[in-house]
Design a protein around this motif. Sequence first.
Motif, PDB file in Angstrom:
ATOM      1  N   ARG A 166     -17.485  -5.029  -9.990  1.00  9.96           N
ATOM      2  CA  ARG A 166     -17.013  -5.552  -8.585  1.00  9.96           C
ATOM      3  C   ARG A 166     -18.238  -6.212  -7.603  1.00  9.96           C
ATOM      4  NH1 ARG A 166     -16.267  -8.304  -5.867  1.00  9.96           N
ATOM      5  NH2 ARG A 166     -14.894  -8.452  -3.709  1.00  9.96           N
ATOM      6  N   ARG A 169     -19.749  -9.215  -9.578  1.00  8.70           N
ATOM      7  CA  ARG A 169     -18.808 -10.619  -9.161  1.00  8.70           C
ATOM      8  C   ARG A 169     -19.406 -11.255  -8.069  1.00  8.70           C
ATOM      9  NH1 ARG A 169     -13.163 -10.310  -6.373  1.00  8.70           N
ATOM     10  NH2 ARG A 169     -12.466  -8.721  -7.937  1.00  8.70           N
ATOM     11  N   ASP A 224       0.536  -7.006  16.536  1.00 10.31           N
ATOM     12  CA  ASP A 224       1.055  -6.160  15.168  1.00 10.31           C
ATOM     13  C   ASP A 224       1.005  -7.217  14.136  1.00 10.31           C
ATOM     14  OD1 ASP A 224       1.245  -4.004  16.497  1.00 10.31           O
ATOM     15  OD2 ASP A 224       3.127  -4.093  16.714  1.00 10.31           O
ATOM     16  N   ILE A 225       1.484  -8.385  14.379  1.00  6.92           N
ATOM     17  CA  ILE A 225       1.565  -9.448  13.060  1.00  6.92           C
ATOM     18  C   ILE A 225      -0.095  -9.741  12.688  1.00  6.92           C
ATOM     19  CG2 ILE A 225       2.141 -11.813  12.376  1.00  6.92           C
ATOM     20  CD1 ILE A 225       4.487 -10.177  11.913  1.00  6.92           C
ATOM     21  N   THR A 282      -1.661  -7.065  10.946  1.00  4.40           N
ATOM     22  CA  THR A 282      -1.221  -6.431   9.499  1.00  4.40           C
ATOM     23  C   THR A 282      -1.576  -7.760   8.669  1.00  4.40           C
ATOM     24  OG1 THR A 282       1.012  -7.461  10.162  1.00  4.40           O
ATOM     25  CG2 THR A 282       0.637  -5.089  10.055  1.00  4.40           C
ATOM     26  N   SER A 318      -5.081  -7.690   7.247  1.00  5.00           N
ATOM     27  CA  SER A 318      -5.213  -6.566   6.313  1.00  5.00           C
ATOM     28  C   SER A 318      -4.782  -6.797   4.851  1.00  5.00           C
ATOM     29  CB  SER A 318      -4.762  -5.150   7.026  1.00  5.00           C
ATOM     30  OG  SER A 318      -3.938  -4.533   6.065  1.00  5.00           O
ATOM     31  N   LEU A 319      -3.453  -7.564   4.811  1.00  4.79           N
ATOM     32  CA  LEU A 319      -2.899  -7.892   3.749  1.00  4.79           C
ATOM     33  C   LEU A 319      -3.663  -9.018   3.167  1.00  4.79           C
ATOM     34  CD1 LEU A 319       1.018  -7.318   4.141  1.00  4.79           C
ATOM     35  CD2 LEU A 319      -0.851  -5.893   3.247  1.00  4.79           C
ATOM     36  N   ARG A 361      -6.594  -7.604   1.498  1.00  3.32           N
ATOM     37  CA  ARG A 361      -6.305  -7.430   0.115  1.00  3.32           C
ATOM     38  C   ARG A 361      -6.000  -8.372  -0.782  1.00  3.32           C
ATOM     39  NH1 ARG A 361      -7.511  -3.313  -2.155  1.00  3.32           N
ATOM     40  NH2 ARG A 361      -7.366  -2.201  -0.487  1.00  3.32           N
ATOM     41  N   GLU A 382      -9.269  -9.794  -2.363  1.00  4.29           N
ATOM     42  CA  GLU A 382      -9.970  -8.902  -3.160  1.00  4.29           C
ATOM     43  C   GLU A 382      -9.251  -8.723  -4.389  1.00  4.29           C
ATOM     44  OE1 GLU A 382     -12.783  -7.360  -2.433  1.00  4.29           O
ATOM     45  OE2 GLU A 382     -12.693  -6.245  -4.365  1.00  4.29           O
ATOM     46  N   LEU A 431       4.382 -13.781   6.766  1.00  5.86           N
ATOM     47  CA  LEU A 431       3.922 -12.957   7.922  1.00  5.86           C
ATOM     48  C   LEU A 431       2.842 -14.274   8.696  1.00  5.86           C
ATOM     49  CD1 LEU A 431       2.108  -9.663   6.756  1.00  5.86           C
ATOM     50  CD2 LEU A 431       4.037 -10.292   8.224  1.00  5.86           C
ATOM     51  N   ASP A 456      -1.717  -0.526   1.504  1.00  4.56           N
ATOM     52  CA  ASP A 456      -1.769  -1.284   2.672  1.00  4.56           C
ATOM     53  C   ASP A 456      -0.287  -1.622   2.972  1.00  4.56           C
ATOM     54  OD1 ASP A 456      -4.456  -1.490   2.506  1.00  4.56           O
ATOM     55  OD2 ASP A 456      -4.497  -3.260   1.620  1.00  4.56           O
ATOM     56  N   THR A 474       1.413  -1.499   6.780  1.00  5.18           N
ATOM     57  CA  THR A 474       1.749  -2.628   7.533  1.00  5.18           C
ATOM     58  C   THR A 474       3.322  -2.268   7.639  1.00  5.18           C
ATOM     59  OG1 THR A 474       2.067  -3.885   5.564  1.00  5.18           O
ATOM     60  CG2 THR A 474      -0.166  -4.148   6.713  1.00  5.18           C
ATOM     61  N   SER A 521       4.141   0.047  10.474  1.00  7.95           N
ATOM     62  CA  SER A 521       3.651  -0.575  11.562  1.00  7.95           C
ATOM     63  C   SER A 521       4.485  -1.462  12.264  1.00  7.95           C
ATOM     64  CB  SER A 521       2.089  -0.957  11.776  1.00  7.95           C
ATOM     65  OG  SER A 521       1.865  -2.110  12.189  1.00  7.95           O
ATOM     66  N   LEU A 522       5.104  -2.709  11.376  1.00  9.09           N
ATOM     67  CA  LEU A 522       5.923  -3.559  11.823  1.00  9.09           C
ATOM     68  C   LEU A 522       7.343  -2.900  11.926  1.00  9.09           C
ATOM     69  CD1 LEU A 522       4.668  -6.766   9.697  1.00  9.09           C
ATOM     70  CD2 LEU A 522       4.023  -5.911  12.100  1.00  9.09           C
ATOM     71  N   PHE A 561      11.138 -12.031  12.439  1.00 10.73           N
ATOM     72  CA  PHE A 561      10.267 -10.655  12.196  1.00 10.73           C
ATOM     73  C   PHE A 561      10.868  -9.767  11.295  1.00 10.73           C
ATOM     74  CE2 PHE A 561       8.116  -7.024  13.509  1.00 10.73           C
ATOM     75  CZ  PHE A 561       6.963  -7.328  14.212  1.00 10.73           C
ATOM     76  N   SER A 621      10.395 -10.871   7.780  1.00 11.58           N
ATOM     77  CA  SER A 621       9.207 -10.408   7.320  1.00 11.58           C
ATOM     78  C   SER A 621       8.912  -8.897   6.782  1.00 11.58           C
ATOM     79  CB  SER A 621       8.109 -10.795   8.315  1.00 11.58           C
ATOM     80  OG  SER A 621       8.002 -12.246   8.325  1.00 11.58           O
TER      81      SER A 621
END
Lengths: 227, 227, 323, 323
Positions: free
Chosen positions: B104, B107, C103-104, C107, C110-111, C114, C117, C182, D103, D107, D110-111, D175, D178
Amino acid sequence: MPDIKLLSEGIFEIMKDKRQLATLNLDPGKVVYGEKLISVEGAEYRTWDPRRSKLGAMVLKKFNIPLSKDSKVLYLGAASGTTVSHVSDIASEGAVYSVEFASRSMRDFIRLASRRKNIFPILADAGKPDSYAHIVEPVDLIFQDVAQPNQAEIAARNAARFLNKNGYLLLSIKARSIDTAASPKEIFKEEVKKLEQAFEPGFEILTARDLMPYHEDHLGVLAKLKE
Amino acid sequence: MPDIKLLSEGIFEIMKDKRQLATLNLDPGKVVYGEKLISVEGAEYRTWDPRRSKLGAMVLKKFNIPLSKDSKVLYLGAASGTTVSHVSDIASEGAVYSVEFASRSMRDFIRLASRRKNIFPILADAGKPDSYAHIVEPVDLIFQDVAQPNQAEIAARNAARFLNKNGYLLLSIKARSIDTAASPKEIFKEEVKKLEQAFEPGFEILTARDLMPYHEDHLGVLAKLKE
Amino acid sequence: MKINTWFGSLEVGSGGEILAFDLFPKGIRELALRSLSLRSSRENLPPEGFDLKAAALECGFVASLSEYYSLLHEVTLEAAKLQVSEAITPDQRIVQAVEALDDINETTNSLSERLFEWYGGYFPESGLVGEALALFIVKYGSRENVPPDDPLYLKARDSMGAKLETADEALLKGFAESVCSLYSRRKQLEAYIESSMEALAPNLTTIAGPMLGARLISIAGSLEKLAAFPSSTIQVIGANKALFKHLRARAPSPKHGVIYSHPFINTSPWWVRGKVARALAAKISLAARIDFYSATKDLSLMGELEEKVRKIRAANPKPPQKR
Amino acid sequence: MKINTWFGSLEVGSGGEILAFDLFPKGIRELALRSLSLRSSRENLPPEGFDLKAAALECGFVASLSEYYSLLHEVTLEAAKLQVSEAITPDQRIVQAVEALDDINETTNSLSERLFEWYGGYFPESGLVGEALALFIVKYGSRENVPPDDPLYLKARDSMGAKLETADEALLKGFAESVCSLYSRRKQLEAYIESSMEALAPNLTTIAGPMLGARLISIAGSLEKLAAFPSSTIQVIGANKALFKHLRARAPSPKHGVIYSHPFINTSPWWVRGKVARALAAKISLAARIDFYSATKDLSLMGELEEKVRKIRAANPKPPQKR
């Protein structure tokens, strides 16, 4: 079978795994805020978490709790009803006039109030007792937990209008809501002085103790009207 | 115009708003990890954050840094290349063999390596130097920052195979990666002893200092092979 | 003396005896509405210590105490419900939207990280982030599907990324779709806040911009509370931690809270930001008051603020000398 | 002595002189592949201190040092890219899915809470939460649209909730959509993990269940690492904080980490949970090893564990007496 001890009228200590404060559930089978139900010989007790209730903490700090099954109570700062539910358990044949200013909290409180006949919800500012003078009868106890900077004044105004001559005031003072910077000790001294002298009618302080370890920087006060 | 001071070959201190460590950017206009670029009279410097680089911290802790523009370096624990990029700036006409075990990290490291001709990326376990013996030439400096419990052994094995007789070892020891429970002081003493005696070839310790306040519980060590 | 109670109007003598009365009909809803209408009356209050339930019995409004309590229970409940149903005012709706947007945003970030990554293992050279990356993945899935006329074709072809198996491709596409959903939610909320702010608080919107204005209302709790704040409070709204530290430990007073995001402040050189923040907070406070009390748009506000900021900048062209 | 280098095989004399050589073709990719194939060879290593670049010059593989470095740079880069592209193994794909699921769960919660709070102003009596609430809002929006044949019709009609304006209804529906998208993502990820686990680690899946098994692999980093852990480590995986406290401050050793979620443990009375956890961890460790080294399904594992747990429970019918 759990060991049960009576601490004050309607208030019990149950020994099951550990010591737990409890009241007799007026609304059997129903839980209000995630507390536990314990049945003993046909009676159902609801446990009462002193960390989530100033009144619960006052019980454990050995305050005299002037509540009985037919008490009339004016409860200022009902929030979503955690503590009110226990007061309603204790004053099972009395009346609990419950004032709360935040409509968001009242939304949740209504759910509780609609299941208990002795609760009378009032969405109003506790600092303006005139606005509910057409509803509330003279009471035996004012319980106040409003986190307002002028709480001594609020207590005096409500007591003047609604408190019986021989009635009591139970008050929880949160240091932070009076002044975020000063030391809690100073604040408490100042607030007690205000209760005694600043407003008509003055109070006679019977007990004043901090609510540690259940609530940090909170003072519990039991008072009655000056003669 | 900013004031510039030479701290060691290829390593500068630039005074602009505050004192900042920097190297001459080998890849002008490009930033590697969010550091700042400062241009002075046509030369472009990259600031070097000692809190994000053990080697940077060693510079400020007054270690002798045995690096020059044609150094051959074996860098063990390249991660995503924050520090390697500065070594690459300094050894601008040399070679930086950069070993990293995590694919990782590799990369990200490849992006850096592909822009700098003097970096040779090697995805391998630094504990198995045989696996890159067919690639790496004898070097003047081994820099090691691998956070493995057996780092003394790793240093010895790599030094035996690749380090020139007059070469140096620069090592960063993280107390936590040796033992999470013992005191850092004890660990450091133990590790220094291991470097000196436990493996062939033994090292002679030239400097050993903690890297506070830039890195907590880290020891920096400069050593060379025993004669 | 005439007094109003929840069950009727009474004429009471000096000794508290009831001389006459006019009882209300016993309908729950009607009693609740009457009770609510009595809330703000300053006159005809029952005297201190007046026993309402005894009076209700005496007038024959109820036949027993249990009837009294039962009726009062229903009436107070109904009144509280009516009040709750009216609690969501236009500024509260904006506050809800701001909270939902927060909140949106959280999130989505964070998503998105992810996704970056995760997809990075299959096409690390894409150079795409955020919504652009999510849209790319929804469109193509595996980099093998990038057509020759796409600008990323060569990078996709030569990528060091791993081969993306069919099952993982479906997973990544689904994940990317949720991320896209989102992102469109974020846009929808922002558009709502912008148009609602323009309608509710046109002056605040002009001075602070719709998003900052909405955030100020949200932190204050309502437009009314914001209008009641002194401008020194508005200047530090959202800097709670720093403010608390200041009050407790005599740390320096914070110069600005959320208003820091205003272009007048963040485009100013650092040495005038405190002064600009003070001017901006004063104008925001004024704007909020006009919005709350009159709701008419004052077209001169913005010009005055711009002039003020221009003067501050002109008067302080250089950073202060260090001592 | 024969030695292998990245550019060819050499025959070297005792003084280090080159006696013969067999150079590889100069293609970057081919050299990279050869270099990778040499990684694990234990024989024909260059002697310590051998100067590869001097040898490459001497053999005429390159004409200059700069050519040597330039070629080596390309070859090492290509080799690293090839390795990176192969790094995503089946267990790493499961790890990615577990991380994505974490994740998504966070989320979604939380939503969902935000939606509950927000819609609660308009229909607090619905009694719906989570996905059911989101689906309800997508379907009806305002409670005024709930038809008489819906079980919530009466509650909707008599609700104390505020009237939902059209603009807010659109916002809430979006909302809720989603949120629904996130719930279906959760299901998709769970299904993927279940089927992948069954294929990758059938024994671990049998003993621990697919989700717990996947989580163990995820925290360990790979199936290989999980298989290498002693069972005492597996018992406390995921209890890092408690474990750290134990090591540092002599706090009691934690009895179980993520394996606590296993039904064998959480359906056992509290006084045997430590023993059950130990038995379960031992069997999980065994299962992971079989999966990693042989990948054949051992049908007796589960029966053995059940028997063991039964015995533990039978031997400890009552809680220990407090002293």
